[in-house]
Enzyme design. Structure first.
Site, mmCIF file in Angstrom:
data_model
loop_
_atom_site.group_PDB
_atom_site.id
_atom_site.type_symbol
_atom_site.label_atom_id
_atom_site.label_comp_id
_atom_site.label_asym_id
_atom_site.label_seq_id
_atom_site.Cartn_x
_atom_site.Cartn_y
_atom_site.Cartn_z
ATOM 1 N N SER A 17 0.649 -1.322 0.100
ATOM 2 C CA SER A 17 0.102 0.044 -0.135
ATOM 3 C C SER A 17 0.668 1.136 0.077
ATOM 4 C CB SER A 17 -0.715 -0.032 1.231
ATOM 5 O OG SER A 17 0.087 -0.029 2.324
ATOM 6 N N LYS B 155 -1.954 -9.012 -7.928
ATOM 7 C CA LYS B 155 -3.150 -8.655 -7.283
ATOM 8 C C LYS B 155 -3.301 -7.181 -6.822
ATOM 9 C CE LYS B 155 -6.232 -10.237 -3.512
ATOM 10 N NZ LYS B 155 -6.095 -8.992 -2.915
ATOM 11 N N GLY C 251 4.233 -6.337 2.797
ATOM 12 C CA GLY C 251 3.117 -5.610 3.613
ATOM 13 C C GLY C 251 3.322 -5.794 5.095
ATOM 14 N N GLU D 222 7.893 -9.724 2.623
ATOM 15 C CA GLU D 222 8.954 -8.644 3.281
ATOM 16 C C GLU D 222 7.933 -7.887 4.254
ATOM 17 O OE1 GLU D 222 9.019 -5.125 4.254
ATOM 18 O OE2 GLU D 222 9.837 -4.608 2.043
ATOM 19 N N CYS E 7 9.031 0.948 5.319
ATOM 20 C CA CYS E 7 9.584 -0.261 5.938
ATOM 21 C C CYS E 7 10.854 -0.055 6.729
ATOM 22 C CB CYS E 7 9.404 -1.637 5.377
ATOM 23 S SG CYS E 7 10.041 -1.555 3.700
#
Lengths: 487, 487
Positions: free
Chosen positions: B117, B143, B200, B224, B261
Site C-alpha cells: 500500500s 493482485k 506488507g 517482506e 518499512c
C-alpha cells in the site's frame, strides 16, 4: 528436553566463534575431516558393511566420494567467489548522494542434518549436508541414522579429531545419538535452529516440513526425497540400438540393489517394433541379475510390499524377475510394463518403489510419451535416450525435461552422481522441498547463507571479502563488472 | 473459482512461450514498461496522489525508482552472469569417465505479486517483484492493492502497451482486480502457482505463508513484512555530535510520515550526559514537524491505535509530539523513551508502529545496549552511529549487527533504499519469511529461479548460456575458473 537445548546452545556458541575463522582455516578443517576418515581405514568400511549390507567395494567408492566432497568445498572456500561479493561504490555528488553499498553471503546459524540410510558416508555424518554447512560457516548437529549408528559414531570420532587438530570450536559439529522421532522433532523446533538438511523418504521429509511449519520463526528445510527418474527412449535411438540401451539400463536398475535416489524407476518408450527387442534384452539381463541384501529389514520389507502392490495394479504386467538364488534379506530385481493410459489413470504407479524395480510405460506414439513424461514432473533426474534425428523432431524437448527434473542426462544412466561444481541434485517437489537449491555440488552451500549489505561502512569494519584491496583475491562484481582487481 | 483458474492457465501458457524469448528481448520489454509508465505522465502521478495522499514530488521520485529498477534488471539480463552458468567439461579417460556437466538457472513458473500500500509504484504492479520475476523468465499475476486500485490499473495499462509493442505473450503479466482475501488465497493455492512475492504487514505475510502451507506442493513465499530498524548510538559519536545526529534522525522519522518499512522505529542509546542533548534536539524537531495525511484511513487508524497502545505501556514516557496544525487523515509525529529493562521485559514494545513514531531505549551502559540490540534480531536494517574509537571498542559489532538485520547502515539513516546490485532488502524473520533472498537489487531475481544441470547434452540442445562458444559472452565458471572465454 534439556539435552537438546544444551546441544543447541552449544551449537550457537560455536557459531559465534566459528565466524572468526578464515576461509583457509575452514578449508583446512574440511580437508582434515577427510584425512581422519581415511585414517579410520578398513575398520570403518567393515563397520559400515556390517550395518548396511553394502559391499566393501561400493563403500570404498562412497568413502572416496565423501572425502572428495570435503575437498571440493575446501577448494570452493579458497577460491572464494561463492560469497557473491557485490560492491557498488559511492557517488557523493549525485542528488541524493549514492551511498557505498557492499554485500556478501553470511552463514544463517546452526543446521540440523538428518543423514540417509542408503549413503552411510556421502549423505550422512560427514556427508554433503555437513560439508556444505561447515563451508558456509554454520555449526552442524547430526542426528545419527538408526540404521548405521555405529558407523555414524566412528565418522563423528574422525570429525572430533579434526576439530581438535585444527583448534576449531569444540561444538562446531555435534552428534545426537538419540534416534527417536521426538529428538528429531525437538531439534527442528528448537528456537536456535536455523536450517534443516534431510535425505530420505517423502513421508520423512513431509514430517520435517510439518515440524518446521509449527515453529514461530520459519526456517528453511531442504529435504531431498523420492524420485522415480523417468527415462525417455526416443524412437530413432531405439531403432539404432535397442539392445545396447537395454543392457546399460539393466545394470543401472540393479546397481546397489536399486537403493539410490537416482535409480531409473520409470522407462517411457513407444510400443513399436523395437520395444519387444528392448524388453527381451532387459528381461534376459534381469533374469540373470544376482540378488543382494538390502540395507536393512525395514527397507527390504518396504521394497517387497511396494513392488507387490505395484504389480497388483490392474494393467501392470510382470515382465521378469531375477531367477538367481535369493537370500532372506535380498532384493529381487523386477521389471514390469503398463500401457500409458493405465499409467496416467493410476497415481500409485508414480510412487517410488525403492529398490531394483522399474516400470516400462508403453506409449502409442511420441505425443503420448510426452504426455506421460509431463505427468511425472517432480524428479531429481530425467534421462533422454535419443539421436540427432530424435532431437530435431522434438523442439520442446528441453522445455519438458527441465520442467520434470533438476538434472537432464543425455544418452546415459541417472545413477552415479558426479560431485563437481556444476552438479544439480534437486528437482521440483516431491523430489525436493525447494527446487531452488541443490544437495550436491558447491552450490549446496547456498542453502545455509543469507546476504548482508554494508552501507557506507568504514574500511576497517568490512569483512575481508568486501575490503577495497581485495585481500582474498576473489572474483567480485564491482560497479556491475566482474573483477579480481582492488578498488 | 473459475476466473482464477483461467488466469493461472493463461499464465502457464505464457510461461511456455516466454521461455523462448532472448535475454535481449526480455530486457527490451522491461525498458518498454519503464517507457510506457513515464508516458502516462502527470495523469499517473495525479491518480496515485488521489489514492494515496502521497505528495507529487515523492511520487515522482518513486516513479523514477520504479523505472530505474526496470532498467537495472534489463542491464542484468544483458550482462547475463546472473544465470550462474557453471561448466565442468568431461574427462573421458578417467575411471569411471567424468561426464560433461553444465548448470544454469531456469525460471520456476507463474509468480503471484501482492503489491504494497505504501509504494504504489516501486513495490506494486510494475515494482520490484514484477520486474525481478519477468527478468527471471516467469509470468506474473498481480493482485491489485485495494488502496490504489486505479493507479494499479493505469500501470497495468502501461504494461499491456509494452506487451503489445514487444510482441510478448499476451498473458505474461495479468492483473486481478478482485481485491478479496478469497481471491488472494485462491491465487496462492492454485496448483500452477510457482511462487509468491508480498510486501506488507506481518499478519498479511503470515496469512500467505499459512495458505501456502496448506498446498499439496510447497512453493516459495517471499514476504517482506514489519521492521523497526534499530539505530545504535555509540557513545563517542554522541559525544562528538549528539545534536547533528538528532537532527538527521528527526528527518528520517517523519519522512513520508514514517510510512516506510525502513523507518527508524527504535533508537538505542546510553543514558549518559549526551542523551539529554540528543532528546532535547530531537524533541524540538518533532515539535516543529508538519503532520501530513497518511496513505488511507486503515493505516491512519492503525497508527493512532498502535502508537497510543505503545505509549500506554508501563514505563514508556512520551517525549514529544508535533504541535503543528493537524488534519483528519494526518499522522502525528511522536517520540517516546523507555528504560532498557522495561523494553526487554515487554515484547509489545518490539512491534512495529507503522508511521512517524520512534521509541528511544535508554541503556545503563554499552553492555546493556548490546543486550537490547541482540534482543531485536529480525530486521530489514540496523544503523550504527559511531566513530573510530567506538568501533575499536566493539570487536563484536559486525557479528551482532549482521545477526540483527540484512542491511547495516553506518553513520546514516535507514530510509532511502538505493536500487543497485549490492542492495539487500531482507533480514531474519519477522522482517522476511526467508532471509536468504532479497526484495531489492538484482539478486531479487534469485527468488524465482532453480538450477538445472545438463549431463552430456549435445551442443545443439544446450541453452545459449551453456554452449561452448559462449554466444552471449557472459561470465561463466568453467572447470572452476571464472572466464568469458569460449570452450
Amino acid at each position: 528436553m534439556v539435552a537438546i537445548d544444551e546441544v543447541m546452545q552449544n551449537a550457537y556458541q560455536a557459531f559465534q566463534s566459528y565466524k572468526h575463522y578464515s576461509p583457509k582455516q575452514k578449508a583446512d578443517f574440511l580437508r582434515s575431516i577427510a584425512f581422519e576418515i581415511e585414517a579410520l581405514g578398513d575398520t570403518l568400511l567393515q563397520q559400515a558393511a556390517n550395518e548396511t549390507n553394502l559391499p566393501i567395494e561400493r563403500l570404498k567408492g562412497e568413502r572416496f566420494r565423501t572425502t572428495n566432497q570435503l575437498h571440493l568445498f575446501a577448494d570452493m572456500l579458497l577460491e572464494g567467489s561463492w560469497v557473491e561479493a557485490v560492491i557498488d561504490t559511492a557517488i557523493p555528488d549525485r542528488t541524493p548522494p549514492k551511498p557505498d553499498l557492499r554485500r556478501m553471503l553470511f552463514p544463517i546459524g546452526p543446521i540440523i542434518v538428518f543423514g540417509a540410510s542408503n549413503f552411510p558416508f556421502a549423505y550422512s555424518t560427514a556427508g554433503g549436508d555437513t560439508a556444505s554447512a561447515l563451508a558456509a560457516g554454520c555449526p552442524v548437529v547430526v542426528k545419527a541414522h538408526p540404521a548405521h549408528a555405529a558407523t555414524s559414531a566412528m565418522v563423528f570420532s574422525a570429525i572430533q579429531k579434526a576439530i581438535a587438530t585444527n583448534k576449531m570450536p569444540q561444538y562446531i559439529v555435534q552428534h545426537v545419538t538419540d534416534t527417536s522421532f521426538e529428538a528429531g522433532k525437538n531439534l527442528v523446533q528448537h528456537p536456535l535452529t536455523a536450517g534443516v538438511g534431510f535425505t530420505g523418504s517423502l513421508s520423512g521429509g513431509k514430517a520435517l516440513m510439518q515440524y518446521a511449519a509449527e515453529r514461530e520463526k520459519p526456517i528453511p528445510v531442504f529435504a531431498e526425497m523420492g524420485s522415480i527418474n523417468p527415462v525417455v527412449l526416443l524412437p530413432n535411438a531405439m531403432h539404432e540400438r535397442a539392445e545396447a540401451i537395454a543392457k546399460e539400463y539393466a545394470q543401472s536398475i540393479v546397481l546397489g540393489m536399486g537403493q539410490f535416489c537416482t535409480n531409473p524407476g520409470l522407462i517411457l518408450g513407444i510400443a513399436n517394433e523395437y520395444m519387444p527387442v528392448f524388453l527381451q534384452t532387459l528381461s534376459e539381463q534381469i533374469e540373470k541379475a544376482m540378488p543382494a541384501p538390502m540395507l536393512h529389514k525395514g527397507i527390504h520389507d518396504a521394497y517387497f510390499n511396494k513392488m507387490k502392490n505395484a504389480l497388483a495394479q490392474k494393467g501392470v504386467n510382470l515382465v521378469q524377475q531375477s531367477k538367481q538364488p535369493i537370500n532372506e534379506m535380498d532384493a529381487l530385481p523386477t521389471i514390469a510394463t503398463v500401457e500409458a493410459s493405465v499409467f496416467l489413470a493410476n497415481p500409485l504407479l508414480r510412487e517410488e518403489v525403492f529398490g531394483p524395480y522399474s516400470l516400462i510405460v508403453q506409449c502409442a506414439d511420441l505425443q503420448e510419451l510426452l504426455k506421460v513424461w509431463k505427468s511425472v514432473s517432480g524428479q531429481l533426474t530425467t534421462s533422454i535416450i535419443g539421436n540427432k534425428i530424435d532431437f530435431e523432431a522434438l523442439p520442446e524437448l528441453i522445455d519438458i525435461a527441465a520442467d520434470v527434473a533438476g538434472r537432464l542426462v543425455f544418452n546415459g544412466v541417472p545413477t552415479g552422481v558426479e560431485v563437481c561444481p556444476a552438479m544439480v541434485h534437486s528437482g521440483p517437489f516431491p523430489a525436493c522441498t525447494d527446487s531452488r537449491f541443490t544437495a550436491v555440488g558447491i552450490h549446496a552451500v547456498k542453502r545455509w547463507v543469507r546476504p548482508v549489505a554494508f552501507q557506507n561502512a568504514p574500511e576497517a569494519l568490512l569483512p575481508s571479502a568486501l575490503k577495497n584491496e581485495n585481500p582474498l583475491n576473489i572474483w567480485r562484481m564491482v560497479n556491475a563488472q566482474f573483477t579480481q582487481a582492488a578498488i
